[in-house]
Structure formats: C-alpha cells, structure tokens
Design an enzyme around this catalytic site. Structure first.
Site, short mmCIF file in Angstrom:
data_model
loop_
_atom_site.label_atom_id
_atom_site.label_comp_id
_atom_site.label_asym_id
_atom_site.label_seq_id
_atom_site.Cartn_x
_atom_site.Cartn_y
_atom_site.Cartn_z
CB SER A 5 45.33 50.95 57.00
OG SER A 5 44.65 50.36 55.77
CE1 TYR B 45 41.59 42.16 46.53
CE2 TYR B 45 42.53 39.94 46.09
CZ TYR B 45 42.70 41.25 46.37
OH TYR B 45 44.06 41.77 46.49
CE LYS C 37 43.32 44.18 44.01
NZ LYS C 37 43.65 45.39 44.18
CG ASP D 287 32.58 55.39 48.67
OD1 ASP D 287 33.50 54.94 47.89
OD2 ASP D 287 31.54 55.53 48.87
#
Length: 263
Positions: free
Chosen positions: A15, A171, A175, A62
């Site tokens: 996606s 997160y 990053k 995964d």
C-alpha cells in the site's frame, strides 16, 4: 550464473508509498520482489504494476523476524535476476502518552523501522557486491529530522495531565536512527559499489493514515508548495536514487516534503 535482469526488493509494498514505488520501478524496467505481510495487498500492487511487463513476485513475510527476512533472501536467491536494489520502506507508527510508553511497543517499533532495514541491508550489500553493485534507499520521515508539533494534529493527539501528552517518540527516534544507519551503511558498502541513501517524505496522502479535513487544511497552509504530497512523488525520488543518474550520490538524504521543514 549470467544474470541480466535487474531486481529490486521493496518492503511494505502492499500500500501507500511502497505500492507507488513498486509501480514506478517496474515502469523503469526493474523486476520487483514485493514484500509485505498481507498477500492480497501485494497481489493488488502486482496487478497495478503488471502493465510495465517486468517480473513481479509477491513475498508474504514479517520482516521483523529472522524467518521472515530469510524468506525474502530465499526468494532473491531463487531469482534469475541480479539484485540491484533494496527499498526499506516498511514502517509503522506508535503513539502513546509520554508517561505511558510500553516497552514491547517500543521494541516492535524499532524492530520494524530500524532493525528490519539493517538486517535486510547487510545480506543485500553482500549479494549486490557479487553482482557488480547496486543501491539501497531507506524511507525515513521528516519526523526523523524535526520534533512533532501537536498543533498540526488538533483532532488526533491529546494532552492528558496525568499520563502526559500523546507523542510518537518511538517512531521519531527510529527514523532518526535510520538516517544514521544510512550514513554508516553508505561508508561500509562503498567498497562493494553499493550506494545507500535516505528519502524522507513529509506529509503524504496515503490510505493507511487518513487525515481529517482540518489536518489537511492545516498542513497545506504550513507547506510552501501549498499542498500535501502524493506517494508517486516519493516514488520518483526513490527511482532517481536507484538509477545511474545518481551514480555519485551516497549517504545523502533527499527530503520530499514540499518545503515543509524549511519554514
């Protein structure tokens, strides 16, 4: 083995940005290995990329697990194409109040956003080195560069005086680590003729993270170009960094945010 076709592995290909990257790379003539957890979404991506006429192989895995990463490598080794690229796009957010952070969620966030990229990159560099070189693109985020301003998410993030403000700290930290991983890998991989770069998207419209009308309007006003980005615009940057046109670029970060972080 005399291998002529070029193959790129794209993680998180089911996606959003991963799907757009797959379609763009197929249009550029790459065979693509589509990696994700949901086979049906990978099949949809393959169908969208099929008109380009290249080989498209979905691999349901995964990649936060050793077994999942090994299944990707097994598919690479079974291909007749030379591995020439890896796009570490798979990632996910974890948002929680400041004083209610969950250690298991933190570890899963880092396993997905950092560890999977690292432990796919190591064997990919080895394989690309044997086949004459290639490129790796890590998909970062502007939130690996700047701290999240909750004012941009008035209907999504709340402040709780007992548990603290809601933040995506894991997160952002992940990053940020991915940006430094790019630099380290770029130096280490140079002798194998493998270039490693980061693409850091800004506010991109993807189906996984639907924004409210208020958030869309706020982000548009906060961006010099006056709008949010599209996954195809990130895909164009990835395609460039994997192409020969970027043959003297490594360890770099290409920010695709419409100028959002320069204000």
């Amino acid at each position: 083995m005399n291998r002529v076709s070029r193959m790129v592995v794209v993680t998180g290909a089911g996606s959003g940005i991963g799907r757009a990257v797959t379609v763009r790379l197929a249009q550029s003539g790459y065979d693509c290995l589509l990696v994700g957890r949901r086979k049906e979404l990978l099949d949809e991506t393959a169908e969208l990329a099929a008109p380009a006429g290249t080989s498209l192989v979905p691999v349901s895995a995964d990649i936060t697990t050793e077994a999942g990463r090994q299944s990707v490598l097994d598919a690479v080794d079974a291909s007749s194409a030379a591995l020439s690229g890896l796009v570490n796009n798979a990632g996910g957010t974890y948002v929680a109040p400041l004083f209610a952070q969950n250690l298991d969620e933190w570890r899963h966030s880092f396993a997905l956003n950092v560890e999977a990229a690292a432990f796919l990159s190591f064997p990919a560099i080895e394989r690309m080195g044997r086949d004459g070189g290639g490129g790796i693109v890590n998909i970062g985020s502007v939130y690996g560069k700047v701290a999240l301003n909750r004012a941009f998410y008035p209907e999504r993030l709340t402040s709780n005086t007992e548990r603290g403000p809601e933040r995506g700290i894991a997160y952002a930290a992940g990053k940020g680590a991915l940006r430094q991983l790019t630099r380290e890998l770029a130096v280490a991989a140079a002798e194998y003729k493998v270039r490693v770069n980061t693409v850091s998207p800004g506010l991109i419209r993807v189906e996984k993270h639907s924004l409210t009308d208020v958030e869309t309007e706020v982000f548009g006003r906060a961006t010099p170009l006056g709008r949010m980005g599209a996954p195809a615009e990130v895909a164009g940057a990835v395609n460039f960094l994997l192409s020969d046109e970027s043959s003297f670029i490594t360890g770099a970060e290409l920010v695709v945010d419409g100028g959002w972080t320069i204000w």
